[in-house]
Motif scaffolding. Structure first.
Motif, PDB file in Angstrom:
ATOM      1  N   ALA A  29       0.847  -1.193   0.000  1.00 38.00           N
ATOM      2  CA  ALA A  29       0.000   0.000   0.000  1.00 38.00           C
ATOM      3  C   ALA A  29       0.883   1.245   0.000  1.00 38.00           C
ATOM      4  CB  ALA A  29      -0.902  -0.003   1.225  1.00 38.00           C
ATOM      5  N   GLY A  30       0.510   2.230  -0.776  1.00 36.38           N
ATOM      6  CA  GLY A  30       1.260   3.474  -0.864  1.00 36.38           C
ATOM      7  C   GLY A  30       2.344   3.481  -1.922  1.00 36.38           C
ATOM      8  N   THR A  31       2.569   2.360  -2.584  1.00 29.71           N
ATOM      9  CA  THR A  31       3.561   2.311  -3.643  1.00 29.71           C
ATOM     10  C   THR A  31       3.085   3.176  -4.809  1.00 29.71           C
ATOM     11  OG1 THR A  31       4.187   0.055  -3.030  1.00 29.71           O
ATOM     12  CG2 THR A  31       4.784   0.785  -5.252  1.00 29.71           C
ATOM     13  N   PRO A  32       3.945   4.060  -5.329  1.00 29.32           N
ATOM     14  CA  PRO A  32       3.533   4.872  -6.479  1.00 29.32           C
ATOM     15  C   PRO A  32       3.031   3.997  -7.625  1.00 29.32           C
ATOM     16  CG  PRO A  32       5.615   5.666  -5.608  1.00 29.32           C
ATOM     17  CD  PRO A  32       5.317   4.362  -4.902  1.00 29.32           C
ATOM     18  N   GLY A  33       1.968   4.439  -8.275  1.00 23.50           N
ATOM     19  CA  GLY A  33       1.404   3.698  -9.399  1.00 23.50           C
ATOM     20  C   GLY A  33       0.442   2.598  -8.979  1.00 23.50           C
ATOM     21  N   THR A  34       0.060   2.590  -7.694  1.00 23.67           N
ATOM     22  CA  THR A  34      -0.896   1.596  -7.216  1.00 23.67           C
ATOM     23  C   THR A  34      -2.081   2.287  -6.569  1.00 23.67           C
ATOM     24  OG1 THR A  34       0.057   1.366  -4.999  1.00 23.67           O
ATOM     25  CG2 THR A  34       0.955  -0.058  -6.728  1.00 23.67           C
ATOM     26  N   GLY A  35      -3.123   1.533  -6.367  1.00 21.24           N
ATOM     27  CA  GLY A  35      -4.298   2.049  -5.686  1.00 21.24           C
ATOM     28  C   GLY A  35      -5.059   0.915  -5.030  1.00 21.24           C
ATOM     29  N   GLU A  36      -5.948   1.298  -4.142  1.00 18.37           N
ATOM     30  CA  GLU A  36      -6.768   0.317  -3.449  1.00 18.37           C
ATOM     31  C   GLU A  36      -7.986  -0.012  -4.294  1.00 18.37           C
ATOM     32  OE1 GLU A  36      -7.493   0.263   1.087  1.00 18.37           O
ATOM     33  OE2 GLU A  36      -9.229   1.276   0.221  1.00 18.37           O
ATOM     34  N   ASP A  37      -8.360  -1.280  -4.332  1.00 19.01           N
ATOM     35  CA  ASP A  37      -9.509  -1.728  -5.096  1.00 19.01           C
ATOM     36  C   ASP A  37     -10.247  -2.773  -4.276  1.00 19.01           C
ATOM     37  OD1 ASP A  37     -11.290  -1.917  -7.188  1.00 19.01           O
ATOM     38  OD2 ASP A  37      -9.920  -2.898  -8.558  1.00 19.01           O
ATOM     39  N   LEU A  38     -11.483  -3.049  -4.672  1.00 21.83           N
ATOM     40  CA  LEU A  38     -12.237  -4.108  -4.020  1.00 21.83           C
ATOM     41  C   LEU A  38     -11.644  -5.453  -4.379  1.00 21.83           C
ATOM     42  CD1 LEU A  38     -15.924  -2.951  -4.579  1.00 21.83           C
ATOM     43  CD2 LEU A  38     -14.534  -2.716  -2.533  1.00 21.83           C
ATOM     44  N   CYS A  39     -11.658  -6.360  -3.453  1.00 28.97           N
ATOM     45  CA  CYS A  39     -11.153  -7.707  -3.696  1.00 28.97           C
ATOM     46  C   CYS A  39     -12.048  -8.390  -4.727  1.00 28.97           C
ATOM     47  CB  CYS A  39     -11.153  -8.498  -2.394  1.00 28.97           C
ATOM     48  SG  CYS A  39     -10.698 -10.231  -2.578  1.00 28.97           S
ATOM     49  N   PRO A  40     -11.461  -8.945  -5.784  1.00 31.65           N
ATOM     50  CA  PRO A  40     -12.269  -9.582  -6.821  1.00 31.65           C
ATOM     51  C   PRO A  40     -12.886 -10.912  -6.371  1.00 31.65           C
ATOM     52  CG  PRO A  40      -9.950  -9.917  -7.271  1.00 31.65           C
ATOM     53  CD  PRO A  40     -10.038  -8.972  -6.104  1.00 31.65           C
ATOM     54  N   ASP A  41     -12.339 -11.522  -5.335  1.00 36.30           N
ATOM     55  CA  ASP A  41     -12.839 -12.828  -4.905  1.00 36.30           C
ATOM     56  C   ASP A  41     -14.025 -12.741  -3.947  1.00 36.30           C
ATOM     57  OD1 ASP A  41     -10.994 -14.065  -6.512  1.00 36.30           O
ATOM     58  OD2 ASP A  41      -9.566 -14.425  -4.890  1.00 36.30           O
ATOM     59  N   CYS A  42     -14.130 -11.651  -3.183  1.00 43.22           N
ATOM     60  CA  CYS A  42     -15.243 -11.520  -2.232  1.00 43.22           C
ATOM     61  C   CYS A  42     -16.081 -10.273  -2.502  1.00 43.22           C
ATOM     62  CB  CYS A  42     -14.734 -11.510  -0.799  1.00 43.22           C
ATOM     63  SG  CYS A  42     -13.785 -10.028  -0.348  1.00 43.22           S
ATOM     64  N   SER A  43     -15.773  -9.568  -3.583  1.00 37.37           N
ATOM     65  CA  SER A  43     -16.489  -8.343  -3.967  1.00 37.37           C
ATOM     66  C   SER A  43     -16.473  -7.283  -2.860  1.00 37.37           C
ATOM     67  CB  SER A  43     -17.927  -8.675  -4.357  1.00 37.37           C
ATOM     68  OG  SER A  43     -17.956  -9.578  -5.438  1.00 37.37           O
ATOM     69  N   GLY A  44     -15.383  -7.248  -2.102  1.00 39.69           N
ATOM     70  CA  GLY A  44     -15.223  -6.224  -1.077  1.00 39.69           C
ATOM     71  C   GLY A  44     -15.893  -6.536   0.245  1.00 39.69           C
ATOM     72  N   LYS A  45     -16.444  -7.723   0.398  1.00 43.37           N
ATOM     73  CA  LYS A  45     -17.142  -8.084   1.632  1.00 43.37           C
ATOM     74  C   LYS A  45     -16.198  -8.604   2.715  1.00 43.37           C
ATOM     75  CE  LYS A  45     -21.385  -8.992  -0.777  1.00 43.37           C
ATOM     76  NZ  LYS A  45     -21.980  -9.941  -1.683  1.00 43.37           N
ATOM     77  N   GLY A  46     -15.051  -9.130   2.323  1.00 42.58           N
ATOM     78  CA  GLY A  46     -14.107  -9.674   3.294  1.00 42.58           C
ATOM     79  C   GLY A  46     -14.413 -11.105   3.690  1.00 42.58           C
ATOM     80  N   LYS A  47     -15.527 -11.620   3.221  1.00 41.99           N
ATOM     81  CA  LYS A  47     -15.923 -12.994   3.540  1.00 41.99           C
ATOM     82  C   LYS A  47     -16.338 -13.715   2.271  1.00 41.99           C
ATOM     83  CE  LYS A  47     -17.328 -12.175   8.255  1.00 41.99           C
ATOM     84  NZ  LYS A  47     -16.222 -12.807   8.902  1.00 41.99           N
ATOM     85  N   LYS A  48     -16.084 -15.000   2.238  1.00 44.23           N
ATOM     86  CA  LYS A  48     -16.522 -15.834   1.130  1.00 44.23           C
ATOM     87  C   LYS A  48     -17.988 -16.191   1.339  1.00 44.23           C
ATOM     88  CE  LYS A  48     -13.452 -17.312  -1.445  1.00 44.23           C
ATOM     89  NZ  LYS A  48     -13.227 -16.864  -2.780  1.00 44.23           N
ATOM     90  N   ALA A  49     -18.599 -16.835   0.343  1.00 40.19           N
ATOM     91  CA  ALA A  49     -20.016 -17.193   0.404  1.00 40.19           C
ATOM     92  C   ALA A  49     -20.345 -18.064   1.615  1.00 40.19           C
ATOM     93  CB  ALA A  49     -20.426 -17.901  -0.884  1.00 40.19           C
ATOM     94  N   ASP A  50     -19.385 -18.877   2.067  1.00 39.85           N
ATOM     95  CA  ASP A  50     -19.646 -19.752   3.214  1.00 39.85           C
ATOM     96  C   ASP A  50     -19.443 -19.050   4.555  1.00 39.85           C
ATOM     97  OD1 ASP A  50     -16.873 -19.551   3.389  1.00 39.85           O
ATOM     98  OD2 ASP A  50     -16.501 -21.684   3.136  1.00 39.85           O
ATOM     99  N   GLY A  51     -19.118 -17.743   4.525  1.00 37.91           N
ATOM    100  CA  GLY A  51     -18.944 -16.969   5.749  1.00 37.91           C
ATOM    101  C   GLY A  51     -17.523 -16.943   6.277  1.00 37.91           C
ATOM    102  N   ALA A  52     -16.636 -17.722   5.662  1.00 32.56           N
ATOM    103  CA  ALA A  52     -15.238 -17.740   6.093  1.00 32.56           C
ATOM    104  C   ALA A  52     -14.522 -16.487   5.599  1.00 32.56           C
ATOM    105  CB  ALA A  52     -14.540 -18.982   5.555  1.00 32.56           C
ATOM    106  N   GLU A  53     -13.478 -16.080   6.316  1.00 40.18           N
ATOM    107  CA  GLU A  53     -12.670 -14.933   5.906  1.00 40.18           C
ATOM    108  C   GLU A  53     -12.084 -15.193   4.530  1.00 40.18           C
ATOM    109  OE1 GLU A  53      -8.454 -13.806   7.368  1.00 40.18           O
ATOM    110  OE2 GLU A  53      -9.849 -12.651   8.607  1.00 40.18           O
ATOM    111  N   CYS A  54     -12.137 -14.185   3.669  1.00 40.11           N
ATOM    112  CA  CYS A  54     -11.567 -14.306   2.331  1.00 40.11           C
ATOM    113  C   CYS A  54     -10.044 -14.381   2.433  1.00 40.11           C
ATOM    114  CB  CYS A  54     -11.973 -13.107   1.484  1.00 40.11           C
ATOM    115  SG  CYS A  54     -11.244 -13.116  -0.169  1.00 40.11           S
ATOM    116  N   PRO A  55      -9.430 -15.429   1.884  1.00 38.95           N
ATOM    117  CA  PRO A  55      -7.979 -15.551   1.971  1.00 38.95           C
ATOM    118  C   PRO A  55      -7.228 -14.584   1.053  1.00 38.95           C
ATOM    119  CG  PRO A  55      -8.879 -17.374   0.701  1.00 38.95           C
ATOM    120  CD  PRO A  55     -10.047 -16.590   1.244  1.00 38.95           C
ATOM    121  N   THR A  56      -7.872 -14.116   0.009  1.00 32.44           N
ATOM    122  CA  THR A  56      -7.209 -13.222  -0.941  1.00 32.44           C
ATOM    123  C   THR A  56      -6.920 -11.857  -0.320  1.00 32.44           C
ATOM    124  OG1 THR A  56      -8.315 -14.352  -2.760  1.00 32.44           O
ATOM    125  CG2 THR A  56      -7.386 -12.179  -3.249  1.00 32.44           C
TER     126      THR A  56
END
Length: 70
Positions: A29-56
């Motif tokens: 985080a903070g590296t020039p040329g980068t930015g924060e985005d929503l996680c593509p695997d959990c769509s920004g929820k932080g959890k997978k469909a089964d309720g477990a923490e998203c590992p990505t």
């Protein structure tokens, strides 16, 4: 008596910046040329469909990725 506040920062809280790369990060985080985005695997929820923490994103719902060309 001393208290240590070093160690890993909070995870699972959007808007915080852990001091390590998560599996879905392309750069620190903070590296020039980068930015924060929503996680593509959990769509920004932080959890997978089964309720477990998203590992990505480690439960933050956010990843750091490159935004510039070069």
């Amino acid at each position: 008596m001393s208290t240590s506040t070093s160690g890993s920062g909070p995870t699972g809280t959007p808007g915080t910046t852990p001091n390590h790369l998560k599996p879905g990060d392309e750069a620190m985080a903070g590296t020039p040329g980068t930015g924060e985005d929503l996680c593509p695997d959990c769509s920004g929820k932080g959890k997978k469909a089964d309720g477990a923490e998203c590992p990505t994103c480690e439960g933050t719902g956010r990843i750091t990725q490159g935004i510039g060309g070069g």
